[in-house]
Design an enzyme around this catalytic site. Sequence first.
Site, PDB file in Angstrom:
ATOM      1  N   LYS A 172       0.832  -1.206   0.000  1.00  0.00           N
ATOM      2  CA  LYS A 172       0.000   0.000   0.000  1.00  0.00           C
ATOM      3  C   LYS A 172       0.871   1.261   0.000  1.00  0.00           C
ATOM      4  O   LYS A 172       0.530   2.273  -0.625  1.00  0.00           O
ATOM      5  CB  LYS A 172      -0.941  -0.020   1.209  1.00  0.00           C
ATOM      6  CG  LYS A 172      -1.740   1.230   1.440  1.00  0.00           C
ATOM      7  CD  LYS A 172      -2.800   1.504   0.373  1.00  0.00           C
ATOM      8  CE  LYS A 172      -3.440   2.862   0.620  1.00  0.00           C
ATOM      9  NZ  LYS A 172      -4.552   3.156  -0.256  1.00  0.00           N
ATOM     10  N   LYS A 240      -0.696  11.155   6.429  1.00  0.00           N
ATOM     11  CA  LYS A 240      -0.401   9.991   7.301  1.00  0.00           C
ATOM     12  C   LYS A 240       0.334   8.913   6.482  1.00  0.00           C
ATOM     13  O   LYS A 240       1.355   8.385   6.918  1.00  0.00           O
ATOM     14  CB  LYS A 240      -1.724   9.443   7.856  1.00  0.00           C
ATOM     15  CG  LYS A 240      -1.685   7.984   8.300  1.00  0.00           C
ATOM     16  CD  LYS A 240      -3.052   7.477   8.740  1.00  0.00           C
ATOM     17  CE  LYS A 240      -4.058   7.225   7.634  1.00  0.00           C
ATOM     18  NZ  LYS A 240      -3.848   6.021   6.844  1.00  0.00           N
TER      19      LYS A 240
HETATM   20  P1  NAP Z   1     -12.677   8.580   7.443  1.00  0.00           P
HETATM   21  O1  NAP Z   1     -13.829   8.907   6.552  1.00  0.00           O
HETATM   22  O2  NAP Z   1     -11.986   9.653   8.182  1.00  0.00           O
HETATM   23  O3  NAP Z   1     -13.189   7.454   8.472  1.00  0.00           O
HETATM   24  C1  NAP Z   1     -12.410   7.012   9.541  1.00  0.00           C
HETATM   25  C2  NAP Z   1     -13.225   6.033  10.365  1.00  0.00           C
HETATM   26  O4  NAP Z   1     -12.422   5.512  11.430  1.00  0.00           O
HETATM   27  C3  NAP Z   1     -14.457   6.655  11.031  1.00  0.00           C
HETATM   28  O5  NAP Z   1     -15.486   5.695  11.048  1.00  0.00           O
HETATM   29  C4  NAP Z   1     -13.941   6.943  12.455  1.00  0.00           C
HETATM   30  O6  NAP Z   1     -14.977   6.996  13.411  1.00  0.00           O
HETATM   31  C5  NAP Z   1     -13.070   5.724  12.669  1.00  0.00           C
HETATM   32  N1  NAP Z   1     -12.040   5.910  13.699  1.00  0.00           N
HETATM   33  C6  NAP Z   1     -10.898   6.647  13.610  1.00  0.00           C
HETATM   34  N2  NAP Z   1     -10.177   6.554  14.744  1.00  0.00           N
HETATM   35  C7  NAP Z   1     -10.870   5.741  15.583  1.00  0.00           C
HETATM   36  C8  NAP Z   1     -10.644   5.262  16.881  1.00  0.00           C
HETATM   37  N3  NAP Z   1      -9.533   5.608  17.581  1.00  0.00           N
HETATM   38  N4  NAP Z   1     -11.560   4.453  17.432  1.00  0.00           N
HETATM   39  C9  NAP Z   1     -12.672   4.105  16.747  1.00  0.00           C
HETATM   40  N5  NAP Z   1     -12.959   4.522  15.504  1.00  0.00           N
HETATM   41  C10 NAP Z   1     -12.057   5.330  14.917  1.00  0.00           C
HETATM   42  O7  NAP Z   1     -11.515   7.832   6.633  1.00  0.00           O
HETATM   43  P2  NAP Z   1     -11.594   6.931   5.313  1.00  0.00           P
HETATM   44  O8  NAP Z   1     -11.331   7.794   4.129  1.00  0.00           O
HETATM   45  O9  NAP Z   1     -12.821   6.055   5.352  1.00  0.00           O
HETATM   46  O10 NAP Z   1     -10.280   6.045   5.533  1.00  0.00           O
HETATM   47  C11 NAP Z   1     -10.219   4.910   6.384  1.00  0.00           C
HETATM   48  C12 NAP Z   1      -8.881   4.209   6.149  1.00  0.00           C
HETATM   49  O11 NAP Z   1      -8.805   3.790   4.773  1.00  0.00           O
HETATM   50  C13 NAP Z   1      -7.654   5.087   6.404  1.00  0.00           C
HETATM   51  O12 NAP Z   1      -6.608   4.307   6.944  1.00  0.00           O
HETATM   52  C14 NAP Z   1      -7.309   5.571   4.995  1.00  0.00           C
HETATM   53  O13 NAP Z   1      -5.937   5.921   4.896  1.00  0.00           O
HETATM   54  C15 NAP Z   1      -7.657   4.351   4.162  1.00  0.00           C
HETATM   55  N6  NAP Z   1      -8.001   4.587   2.748  1.00  0.00           N
HETATM   56  C16 NAP Z   1      -8.817   5.618   2.378  1.00  0.00           C
HETATM   57  C17 NAP Z   1      -9.120   5.786   1.016  1.00  0.00           C
HETATM   58  C18 NAP Z   1      -9.997   6.911   0.527  1.00  0.00           C
HETATM   59  O14 NAP Z   1      -9.985   7.180  -0.695  1.00  0.00           O
HETATM   60  N7  NAP Z   1     -10.780   7.569   1.364  1.00  0.00           N
HETATM   61  C19 NAP Z   1      -8.621   4.914   0.062  1.00  0.00           C
HETATM   62  C20 NAP Z   1      -7.826   3.849   0.485  1.00  0.00           C
HETATM   63  C21 NAP Z   1      -7.522   3.700   1.825  1.00  0.00           C
HETATM   64  P3  NAP Z   1     -15.853   8.361  13.605  1.00  0.00           P
HETATM   65  O15 NAP Z   1     -16.974   8.250  12.611  1.00  0.00           O
HETATM   66  O16 NAP Z   1     -16.319   8.279  15.012  1.00  0.00           O
HETATM   67  O17 NAP Z   1     -14.938   9.518  13.354  1.00  0.00           O
END
Ligand code: NAP
Length: 296
Positions: A172, A240
């Site tokens: 990744k 990050k």
């Molecule tokens: P996001 O929309 O910011 O969602 C993050 C999620 O994690 C939310 O549900 C949040 O809960 C939860 N969370 C964070 N810290 C937590 C903790 N300490 N305890 C419990 N829940 C926690 O992010 P995302 O874009 O979906 O990304 C999620 C992951 O996938 C990341 O590692 C990112 O790098 C990776 N990713 C993202 C993409 C993209 O295009 N977006 C693509 C590939 C990979 P709350 O709702 O309570 O805040």
Amino acid sequence: MTERVGFIGLGIMGLPMAGNILKAGFPVTVWNRTASRAEPLAQAGAQVAASPREVAAQSDIIITMVTASEDVRQVTLGEDGVIHGAQRGAVVVDMSTISPQVTREIAEALQAQGIAMLDAPVSGGDVGARNATLSIMVGGDAAVVERVRPVFEAMGKKITHIGPNGAGQTCKLVNQILVVGNNMAMAEALTFATRAGVDVGRVLEAVSGGAAGSWQLSNLGPRILKRDFAPGFSIRNQQKDLRLAMEAADQMRLPLLGTSMIHSLFRVLEADGRADEGTQALVKALEKLTGVTVEG
Ligand code: NAP
């Protein structure tokens, strides 16, 4: 036997991914720190649990899709974490992007309790999460990968077993080096086209299908022309990932010239209060330097 699937973390990615597992016919139990985000899934037929521990108690395969290394540690090994509810023989699949080293540490802690772990970060963005076309890069034991494959297939198209625990996360980071390079090329090219006075929409159409084409260009280029900077993937999360790549490169004494420069350009945007905008806002750093505004 149909595997019962647990899903922890219903953000931009997790919500549609869990929805696709539900659509594929698996019984799904979910938990999200901000409880309201689970409502659409509850309406679609998912069970909603009160903690990661409770998700684990009701599931054979437990997926985590949270933010960073410490968040995964917390929901898996912390108080009320998955490790306290999972049965022996269960599998934890972390699909967040985190440190390969922390992944290995979590895998060891789970293994000591008879719980297997896969690291299975994804690529394909919010669009891939919604359309179940993610690329999934998997680290862990081959037999466990095969057991989880039907669940992966509900979320993604290209599922690749890279190697042992941590190898999925390393893959990744390779992916992220490519992503930011493509994003930078797009930002520079669109700024150039605008300053040169050609129709940027037509230019985008012309170059997207040729040798210069990329996911970034096809998916994020049109958003830039519409001045749509809502996050599919946030600058905060991109940074990050770049920190993880640069840390790993530093340990290997490897220079990451392009990646570290792009990290600095994103810093400019963070300083402007734009960390929660989408990564396509990288173009704004160049706009700031050049006085050009890209619009289609
Ligand atoms: P996001 O929309 O910011 O969602 C993050 C999620 O994690 C939310 O549900 C949040 O809960 C939860 N969370 C964070 N810290 C937590 C903790 N300490 N305890 C419990 N829940 C926690 O992010 P995302 O874009 O979906 O990304 C999620 C992951 O996938 C990341 O590692 C990112 O790098 C990776 N990713 C993202 C993409 C993209 O295009 N977006 C693509 C590939 C990979 P709350 O709702 O309570 O805040």
